[in-house]
Design a protein around this motif. Structure first.
Motif, short mmCIF file in Angstrom:
data_model
loop_
_atom_site.label_atom_id
_atom_site.label_comp_id
_atom_site.label_asym_id
_atom_site.label_seq_id
_atom_site.Cartn_x
_atom_site.Cartn_y
_atom_site.Cartn_z
N HIS A 1 -6.63 5.91 -7.31
CA HIS A 1 -5.55 5.34 -6.51
C HIS A 1 -4.59 6.01 -6.51
CE1 HIS A 1 -3.53 1.99 -4.58
NE2 HIS A 1 -2.57 2.24 -5.46
N TYR A 2 -3.97 6.77 -5.26
CA TYR A 2 -2.76 7.48 -5.37
C TYR A 2 -1.88 6.86 -4.52
CZ TYR A 2 0.27 11.63 -4.45
OH TYR A 2 1.06 12.44 -4.12
N GLN A 3 -0.56 6.68 -5.02
CA GLN A 3 0.36 5.81 -4.17
C GLN A 3 1.73 6.66 -4.44
OE1 GLN A 3 0.01 1.67 -4.91
NE2 GLN A 3 2.49 1.24 -4.82
N LEU A 4 2.74 6.50 -3.50
CA LEU A 4 3.89 7.06 -3.68
C LEU A 4 5.21 5.88 -3.85
CD1 LEU A 4 4.04 9.82 -0.93
CD2 LEU A 4 3.32 10.09 -3.45
N MET A 5 6.28 5.96 -4.41
CA MET A 5 7.15 4.85 -4.41
C MET A 5 8.44 5.61 -4.59
SD MET A 5 4.29 4.23 -6.65
CE MET A 5 5.00 4.52 -8.22
N TRP A 6 9.48 5.24 -3.59
CA TRP A 6 10.76 5.67 -3.82
C TRP A 6 11.63 5.10 -4.79
CZ3 TRP A 6 11.31 9.91 -1.42
CH2 TRP A 6 10.87 10.21 -0.10
N ASP A 7 11.08 4.02 -5.30
CA ASP A 7 11.87 3.19 -6.25
C ASP A 7 10.83 2.36 -7.27
OD1 ASP A 7 13.48 1.15 -7.87
OD2 ASP A 7 14.72 0.69 -6.18
N MET A 8 10.90 2.61 -8.50
CA MET A 8 10.01 2.24 -9.20
C MET A 8 10.28 0.37 -9.77
SD MET A 8 7.68 4.13 -10.26
CE MET A 8 7.08 3.31 -11.82
N LEU A 9 11.43 0.15 -9.25
CA LEU A 9 11.73 -1.24 -9.59
C LEU A 9 11.66 -1.77 -10.87
CD1 LEU A 9 9.87 -2.95 -6.50
CD2 LEU A 9 12.06 -2.22 -6.56
N GLY A 10 12.13 -1.10 -12.10
CA GLY A 10 12.06 -1.09 -13.12
C GLY A 10 10.66 -1.02 -13.88
N GLY B 1 0.06 -2.03 -6.60
CA GLY B 1 -0.71 -1.14 -5.61
C GLY B 1 -1.33 -2.02 -4.47
N VAL B 2 -1.04 -3.27 -4.40
CA VAL B 2 -1.52 -4.02 -3.23
C VAL B 2 -0.65 -5.26 -3.01
CG1 VAL B 2 -3.40 -5.84 -2.34
CG2 VAL B 2 -3.96 -3.95 -4.33
N ALA B 3 -0.15 -5.47 -1.76
CA ALA B 3 0.83 -6.32 -1.60
C ALA B 3 0.16 -7.57 -0.57
CB ALA B 3 2.11 -5.80 -0.59
N SER B 4 0.92 -8.85 -0.76
CA SER B 4 0.66 -9.90 0.17
C SER B 4 1.48 -9.54 1.42
CB SER B 4 1.22 -11.29 -0.44
OG SER B 4 2.44 -11.12 -0.73
N ARG B 5 0.93 -10.50 2.43
CA ARG B 5 1.55 -10.27 3.68
C ARG B 5 3.05 -10.54 3.79
NH1 ARG B 5 -3.26 -12.16 8.15
NH2 ARG B 5 -4.89 -11.31 6.92
N LYS B 6 3.51 -11.49 2.90
CA LYS B 6 4.68 -11.91 3.03
C LYS B 6 5.72 -10.88 2.39
CE LYS B 6 5.00 -14.70 -1.23
NZ LYS B 6 5.73 -13.78 -1.92
N ASP B 7 5.28 -10.07 1.49
CA ASP B 7 5.94 -9.11 0.74
C ASP B 7 5.66 -7.74 1.38
OD1 ASP B 7 7.17 -10.74 -1.01
OD2 ASP B 7 5.46 -10.63 -2.49
N LEU B 8 4.84 -7.49 2.59
CA LEU B 8 4.66 -6.07 3.25
C LEU B 8 5.78 -5.37 3.82
CD1 LEU B 8 2.39 -4.32 3.75
CD2 LEU B 8 2.14 -5.41 6.01
N ASN B 9 6.53 -5.86 4.18
CA ASN B 9 7.84 -5.05 4.73
C ASN B 9 8.57 -4.34 3.61
OD1 ASN B 9 7.50 -5.85 7.40
ND2 ASN B 9 8.49 -7.31 7.58
N GLU C 1 8.38 -0.39 2.87
CA GLU C 1 9.35 0.76 2.83
C GLU C 1 9.72 1.35 1.70
OE1 GLU C 1 13.10 -1.38 3.62
OE2 GLU C 1 12.52 -2.14 5.77
N ILE C 2 9.48 0.80 0.44
CA ILE C 2 9.44 1.42 -0.94
C ILE C 2 8.09 2.57 -1.07
CG2 ILE C 2 9.00 1.00 -3.21
CD1 ILE C 2 10.38 -1.74 -2.91
N CYS C 3 7.08 2.30 -0.29
CA CYS C 3 5.71 2.92 -0.54
C CYS C 3 5.37 3.78 0.65
CB CYS C 3 4.72 2.10 -0.97
SG CYS C 3 4.81 1.15 -2.55
N PRO C 4 5.75 5.04 0.86
CA PRO C 4 5.43 5.63 2.20
C PRO C 4 4.11 6.01 2.10
CG PRO C 4 6.70 7.12 0.48
CD PRO C 4 6.67 5.91 -0.16
N ASP C 5 3.46 6.34 3.12
CA ASP C 5 2.14 6.81 3.47
C ASP C 5 2.20 7.89 2.90
OD1 ASP C 5 -0.13 7.69 4.48
OD2 ASP C 5 0.11 7.29 6.65
N PRO C 6 1.14 8.34 1.80
CA PRO C 6 0.55 9.28 0.94
C PRO C 6 -0.04 10.51 1.77
CG PRO C 6 0.08 7.55 0.03
CD PRO C 6 0.15 7.08 1.62
N ASN C 7 -0.62 10.15 3.00
CA ASN C 7 -1.45 11.26 3.66
C ASN C 7 -1.16 12.65 3.86
OD1 ASN C 7 -4.19 9.99 4.73
ND2 ASN C 7 -2.79 8.41 5.61
N TRP C 8 0.22 12.79 3.78
CA TRP C 8 0.84 14.04 4.10
C TRP C 8 0.72 14.92 2.57
CZ3 TRP C 8 0.96 15.90 8.75
CH2 TRP C 8 1.11 14.89 9.93
#
Length: 223
Positions: A180-189, A196-204, A208-215
């Protein structure tokens, strides 16, 4: 961030392309999942690797922001608000246990931790990167415990340096072997762990914190 301005080392040590990968669908629309006991890791493992064997591909790719049906296998993804986390915030690279993983660019070890509950990350390493003066963090989940033996927080890694491996089940959080590979702009502490998984209510918030790692993963994306 203009990812095209950076020269990344392939995460798995080789370029990922249509020649050596296939897309694996774990969304509710994949009715084949209805026939699989995904709570049984050996059965789930056979389901994943049978697909790779039939396609003669080395890697299976699991999608960024994919709505998934497979998280029902673990209570790790339930929330106190009776919501459920089922949207994937990273990229999965399904491959044989023991496959080496390389730092895509210069890094510092931010933290590492064995997240041991069933369905969790298992051994996890988080790197910190400096991209044109901006901090970016990358998470590597479902590793081998022995990867921790030579690591220290603050340790420097060079681009292209091998530093961990895809782990076997059950030590990898009890999943078929994958990264599982993931990017984060902010570690949120957080340190050594991050959702690594979000609910729909927290997706926005998390998209924003976790950009697309494909590149970064070295995938041969279309122009």
């Amino acid at each position: 961030m203009n990812w095209n301005s950076f020269d990344f080392f392939p995460l798995m040590g080789e370029k990922l392309s249509s020649q050596n990968t296939m897309s694996l669908d774990f969304s509710p629309s994949n009715t084949a999942l209805d026939e699989v006991d995904i709570t049984n890791t050996a059965t789930f493992n056979q389901f994943v690797f049978d697909q790779l064997k039939r396609s003669e591909k080395k890697y299976g790719i699991g999608g960024y922001l994919e709505h998934r049906a497979i998280y029902r296998r673990s209570q790790v993804f339930a929330t106190e608000e009776a919501d459920f986390r089922d949207i994937h915030l990273g990229i999965d690279i399904w491959c044989e246990a023991g496959s080496p993983i390389y730092s895509p660019f210069d890094a510092v070890i931010h933290g590492f931790q064995d997240n041991t509950s069933f369905g969790n990350y298992g051994p996890t390493i988080i790197l910190e990167h400096d991209l044109e003066g901006k901090k970016l963090y990358s998470l590597y989940g479902h590793l081998t415990r022995t990867d921790f033996d030579s690591l220290q927080v603050g340790q420097k890694l060079e681009k292209g340096e091998k530093f961990c491996h895809v782990g076997p089940f059950p030590e990898n959080g009890d999943w078929p072997p994958h990264l599982h590979y993931q990017l984060m702009w902010d570690m949120l502490g957080n340190s050594g762990d991050f959702p690594g998984v979000a609910s729909r209510k927290d997706l926005n918030k998390f998209s924003e914190i976790c950009p697309d790692p494909n590149w970064i993963i070295g995938y041969d994306l279309p122009e």
